[in-house]
Design a protein around this motif. Sequence first.
Motif, mmCIF file in Angstrom:
data_model
loop_
_atom_site.group_PDB
_atom_site.id
_atom_site.type_symbol
_atom_site.label_atom_id
_atom_site.label_comp_id
_atom_site.label_asym_id
_atom_site.label_seq_id
_atom_site.Cartn_x
_atom_site.Cartn_y
_atom_site.Cartn_z
ATOM 1 N N ARG A 13 0.721 -1.157 -0.049
ATOM 2 C CA ARG A 13 0.127 -0.193 0.033
ATOM 3 C C ARG A 13 0.926 1.054 0.091
ATOM 4 N N ILE A 14 0.839 2.183 -1.103
ATOM 5 C CA ILE A 14 1.709 3.136 -1.261
ATOM 6 C C ILE A 14 0.922 4.387 -1.090
ATOM 7 N N GLY A 15 1.314 5.172 -0.081
ATOM 8 C CA GLY A 15 0.170 6.659 0.237
ATOM 9 C C GLY A 15 0.736 7.353 -0.591
ATOM 10 N N LEU A 16 -0.041 8.649 -0.912
ATOM 11 C CA LEU A 16 0.016 9.663 -2.132
ATOM 12 C C LEU A 16 -0.909 10.757 -1.468
ATOM 13 N N PRO A 17 0.063 11.996 -1.062
ATOM 14 C CA PRO A 17 -0.988 13.118 -0.763
ATOM 15 C C PRO A 17 -1.502 13.658 -2.080
ATOM 16 N N VAL A 18 -2.657 13.897 -2.079
ATOM 17 C CA VAL A 18 -3.437 14.261 -3.589
ATOM 18 C C VAL A 18 -3.090 15.830 -3.922
ATOM 19 N N GLY A 48 2.374 -2.929 -9.316
ATOM 20 C CA GLY A 48 2.064 -3.881 -8.193
ATOM 21 C C GLY A 48 1.487 -3.438 -6.957
ATOM 22 N N GLY A 49 1.465 -2.165 -6.951
ATOM 23 C CA GLY A 49 1.254 -1.683 -5.636
ATOM 24 C C GLY A 49 -0.378 -1.159 -5.541
ATOM 25 N N ASP A 50 -0.754 -0.903 -4.307
ATOM 26 C CA ASP A 50 -2.267 -0.381 -4.160
ATOM 27 C C ASP A 50 -2.127 0.995 -3.688
ATOM 28 N N PRO A 51 -2.253 1.991 -4.595
ATOM 29 C CA PRO A 51 -2.242 3.276 -4.142
ATOM 30 C C PRO A 51 -3.479 4.029 -3.206
#
Length: 253
Positions: A13-18, A48-51
């Motif tokens: 699970r890869i976090g990203l600030p919008v 292969g990640g889950d955003p």
Amino acid sequence: MQSFAQAPGSRPRIGLPVRLSSSSDPDPRVSEANKLFNYIVELVRDGGGDPVLFSTAPSATALASLDGVIIPGGGDLDPRLYGEQPSEVCYDVSPAQDDLDVAVARQSIDAGLPVLGICRGHQLLNVLYGGTLIQDMAPGVVAHREPAPAPGCGPWAWHEVDVQPGTKVAGLYGDGAGVTVKIASGHHQAVARVADGLVVTAIAEDGTVEALEDPDRWVASVQWHPEAHEISAEERVAPFRAFVEVCRAAVKS
């Protein structure tokens, strides 16, 4: 490094600030940044990640569910963050965006998560560690932005960068022994004083800092845009796939 539970075979699970600025902004750079953010989300998924997208600073529970974080590109940081007054060349300066990106980056670093910064994210990490930025780059021997792009080249200036061997960024490009990358460059700001705690791992011919990393943890950044659509599909996804694998390995360590 703190470990986080992950089910066997699951996607990291890869976090990203919008991006908080509206694509309807009259400055075309804003809509371009939003489009690039969407490309990054797609590439994380293809790699292969889950955003996992954050419009506010993540709670402790949300942060603990992550395996890594990407801080993407966008408008200029408020120069007050590095002790300067803004000049008229700064664009899309957003205190809300700065607060979000700084919070996500700081919390993730403190939690021991792998963190990758891209363009604005590269600059933000340098500022977060205590460095400064050039508010507007003077023209030089290397073009870092292209005001009148050629057809098919996108809004980019293109040049090569030699990445130092054995570095995190070299690993993202599949060769820990060092690699030369032809990069999509589109920025008018750059790192000025490199923060204590970060080391330079790639520079342009004119001395512009193109990549940074923390030697003591998995925190790295690039000034260029690996997500640019003008790059071949496999070359675009490769560094994101590699970062997803970094995050997967960090969970197991």
